[in-house]
Design a protein around this motif. Structure first.
Motif, mmCIF file in Angstrom:
data_model
loop_
_atom_site.group_PDB
_atom_site.id
_atom_site.type_symbol
_atom_site.label_atom_id
_atom_site.label_comp_id
_atom_site.label_asym_id
_atom_site.label_seq_id
_atom_site.Cartn_x
_atom_site.Cartn_y
_atom_site.Cartn_z
ATOM 1 N N ARG A 7 2.317 2.136 -5.448
ATOM 2 C CA ARG A 7 1.746 1.286 -4.418
ATOM 3 C C ARG A 7 2.430 1.495 -3.079
ATOM 4 N N LEU A 8 3.694 1.866 -3.114
ATOM 5 C CA LEU A 8 4.436 1.998 -1.868
ATOM 6 C C LEU A 8 4.441 3.416 -1.306
ATOM 7 N N TYR A 9 3.823 4.359 -2.007
ATOM 8 C CA TYR A 9 3.782 5.722 -1.490
ATOM 9 C C TYR A 9 3.164 5.779 -0.099
ATOM 10 N N PHE A 10 2.076 5.079 0.099
ATOM 11 C CA PHE A 10 1.387 5.172 1.388
ATOM 12 C C PHE A 10 2.218 4.567 2.509
ATOM 13 N N ILE A 11 3.089 3.602 2.181
ATOM 14 C CA ILE A 11 3.969 3.009 3.197
ATOM 15 C C ILE A 11 5.013 4.020 3.641
ATOM 16 N N ASP A 12 5.621 4.714 2.677
ATOM 17 C CA ASP A 12 6.589 5.754 3.037
ATOM 18 C C ASP A 12 5.922 6.865 3.838
ATOM 19 N N ALA A 13 4.675 7.179 3.487
ATOM 20 C CA ALA A 13 3.938 8.210 4.222
ATOM 21 C C ALA A 13 3.664 7.770 5.662
ATOM 22 N N ILE A 14 3.321 6.503 5.846
ATOM 23 C CA ILE A 14 3.106 5.986 7.201
ATOM 24 C C ILE A 14 4.398 6.052 8.001
ATOM 25 N N SER A 219 -9.671 -0.615 -2.396
ATOM 26 C CA SER A 219 -11.012 -0.498 -1.840
ATOM 27 C C SER A 219 -11.305 -1.652 -0.884
ATOM 28 N N ARG A 220 -10.894 -2.846 -1.254
ATOM 29 C CA ARG A 220 -11.127 -3.995 -0.381
ATOM 30 C C ARG A 220 -10.191 -3.986 0.822
ATOM 31 N N ALA A 221 -8.936 -3.599 0.591
ATOM 32 C CA ALA A 221 -7.968 -3.548 1.700
ATOM 33 C C ALA A 221 -8.403 -2.518 2.738
ATOM 34 N N ILE A 222 -8.905 -1.377 2.266
ATOM 35 C CA ILE A 222 -9.374 -0.335 3.184
ATOM 36 C C ILE A 222 -10.574 -0.822 3.982
ATOM 37 N N GLY A 223 -11.521 -1.435 3.293
ATOM 38 C CA GLY A 223 -12.718 -1.932 3.963
ATOM 39 C C GLY A 223 -12.399 -2.987 5.012
ATOM 40 N N ILE A 224 -11.562 -3.957 4.647
ATOM 41 C CA ILE A 224 -11.195 -5.021 5.581
ATOM 42 C C ILE A 224 -10.439 -4.457 6.778
ATOM 43 N N SER A 225 -9.515 -3.525 6.514
ATOM 44 C CA SER A 225 -8.712 -2.948 7.596
ATOM 45 C C SER A 225 -9.579 -2.175 8.584
ATOM 46 N N ILE A 226 -10.537 -1.411 8.064
ATOM 47 C CA ILE A 226 -11.403 -0.628 8.951
ATOM 48 C C ILE A 226 -12.291 -1.548 9.788
ATOM 49 N N ALA A 273 -5.508 1.895 6.932
ATOM 50 C CA ALA A 273 -6.681 2.209 6.116
ATOM 51 C C ALA A 273 -6.729 3.690 5.761
ATOM 52 N N VAL A 274 -6.461 4.543 6.736
ATOM 53 C CA VAL A 274 -6.492 5.992 6.502
ATOM 54 C C VAL A 274 -5.455 6.394 5.463
ATOM 55 N N PHE A 275 -4.243 5.867 5.582
ATOM 56 C CA PHE A 275 -3.197 6.240 4.638
ATOM 57 C C PHE A 275 -3.437 5.645 3.256
ATOM 58 N N MET A 276 -4.025 4.465 3.181
ATOM 59 C CA MET A 276 -4.390 3.918 1.875
ATOM 60 C C MET A 276 -5.489 4.758 1.235
ATOM 61 N N LEU A 277 -6.420 5.236 2.045
ATOM 62 C CA LEU A 277 -7.510 6.065 1.546
ATOM 63 C C LEU A 277 -6.992 7.385 0.984
ATOM 64 N N LEU A 278 -5.939 7.912 1.616
ATOM 65 C CA LEU A 278 -5.380 9.215 1.216
ATOM 66 C C LEU A 278 -4.171 9.080 0.297
ATOM 67 N N ARG A 279 -3.924 7.890 -0.212
ATOM 68 C CA ARG A 279 -2.676 7.606 -0.936
ATOM 69 C C ARG A 279 -2.433 8.540 -2.126
ATOM 70 N N LYS A 280 -3.497 8.981 -2.797
ATOM 71 C CA LYS A 280 -3.334 9.838 -3.973
ATOM 72 C C LYS A 280 -2.820 11.228 -3.606
ATOM 73 N N PHE A 281 -2.978 11.585 -2.359
ATOM 74 C CA PHE A 281 -2.529 12.908 -1.913
ATOM 75 C C PHE A 281 -1.168 12.841 -1.213
#
Length: 394
Positions: A7-14, A219-226, A273-281
């Protein structure tokens, strides 16, 4: 159910993205010749816009990650061990902020230059952490909704009333304190309104933690953020103008004419939103390690670019003098060098601390450890640079 680390991968990436954008932003802004700062040039304008996103993202993600770890602990209030760690961390960041502005030559001559008292990003992030802790402690034993509500109120209030307090004259305060509230003396950042981004990140982390096990969290966090981000970017100015016209209140008109805080908040949400969307990569170990080494990168970049301690930095030699091609090439190399040295430092942190402490004995005070660690970084950099230019083999 996902693990905490995933869950925190995208935060470190940001954080990694933000620190790299800061490196190139500081390098290009400091060294690009004024003749090439053309606002009619689309490339310069795009770069300028994205450079403006970096600090809001950095403050927001700092508030997010600190609060996320803070509320993961079951203990509440002062019983939460993260509170004391956070207090130490907050004061450490403020102290390092001042330490990086020390000029040893002036110090040896018995003089402290006025630039030492200027406030920068580390001071403000340190104070922001202390502020978040203060809100947490005051609300920890009350209703659960109070903590996030107060955080959101702080963000909204700081952003709404910025036209008022930015005009306040803080001449009655000692200058070193006034520097935290006004840029009149040369401070780069001020605690107001930047604390608002940290509290918003803190608010986001509480919401994120509350729904952490929900199957549709991302999915909801990305939608709301965008959606919310787009509304703030493209609609907030017109919204405040409409309120001003309907009520006749000048404050909303003032916000309309200089609506950078809410627009940048929208940018932050889109970035999340972008980083959450790409979190798997975003699982590259080097990239994540950079996100966990932002303080080391910041210290190293400050030493090389601005000449901390010695006054000898790239900024002093090439200030506003490079062509676009040179400055872009230099920025890329600067990011690589700072990242490489920071990762080396992180890998050898324990050994560097041991070298710094050798012959001095056990260091009991946290402030003393910070001084030793900072000079350990300086010593480490000096050795690496000497080896790089072949000036030493040992």
């Amino acid at each position: 159910m996902q693990t905490k680390d995933t869950r925190l991968y995208f935060i470190d990436a940001i954080r990694a993205w933000a620190i790299l954008m800061m490196l190139q932003g500081h390098f290009i802004d400091g060294l690009l010749d004024n003749a090439f700062r053309d606002n009619s040039n689309i490339i310069f304008n795009v770069w300028k816009y994205f450079r403006g996103i970096t600090a809001p993202v950095f403050f927001t993600v700092s508030g997010f990650i600190f609060t996320y770890l803070l509320i993961k602990v079951p203990e509440l209030g002062w019983d939460n061990p993260r509170v004391k760690k956070g207090i130490r961390r907050g004061f450490q960041l403020v102290f390092i902020g001042y330490l990086l502005r020390i000029n040893l030559l002036g110090l040896f001559q018995g003089e402290i230059y006025s630039t030492f008292y200027l406030v920068d990003v580390l001071h403000c992030i340190g104070l922001s952490i202390l502020g978040i802790i203060g809100v947490y402690v005051l609300t920890a034993n009350r209703k659960k909704w109070l903590f996030p509500s107060v955080l959101l109120i702080i963000t909204t209030s700081l952003f709404l009333f910025e036209p008022y307090y930015k005009e306040v004259n803080f001449y009655l305060l000692p200058q070193w304190i006034a520097n935290y509230f006004t840029k009149a003396n040369g401070s780069v950042f001020t605690i107001l309104p930047w604390f608002g981004y940290a509290t918003f990140g803190s608010f986001m982390s509480i919401i994120f933690n509350k729904f952490k096990n929900h199957e549709k969290l991302y999915s909801r966090a990305i939608g709301i953020s965008i959606v919310l981000g787009a509304l703030l970017i493209f609609g907030s100015s017109e919204f405040f103008l409409a309120i001003s016209q309907a009520t006749g209140i000048q404050l909303f008109a003032d916000i309309f004419f200089n609506n950078y805080l809410f627009i940048r908040l929208g940018d932050v949400l889109v970035v999340f939103a972008v980083f959450m969307l790409l979190r798997k990569f975003l699982t590259n170990k080097v990239g994540l390690k950079l996100g966990q080494s932002t303080l080391s990168i910041y210290v190293i970049h400050f030493i090389i670019l601005y000449g901390s301690f010695t006054g000898l930095g790239l900024y002093g030699f090439f200030h506003h003098s490079l062509s676009p091609w040179l400055v872009v090439t230099g920025a890329v190399l600067f990011m690589i060098v700072c990242s490489y040295l920071a990762l080396l430092y992180e890998d050898h942190k324990t050994a560097i601390k041991a070298v710094s402490n050798k012959g001095i004995g056990t260091v009991k005070l946290h402030v003393e450890r910070t001084i030793l660690l900072s000079f350990g970084v300086l010593r480490f950099l000096s050795i690496k640079l000497l080896r790089l230019f072949g000036l030493t083999k040992n």
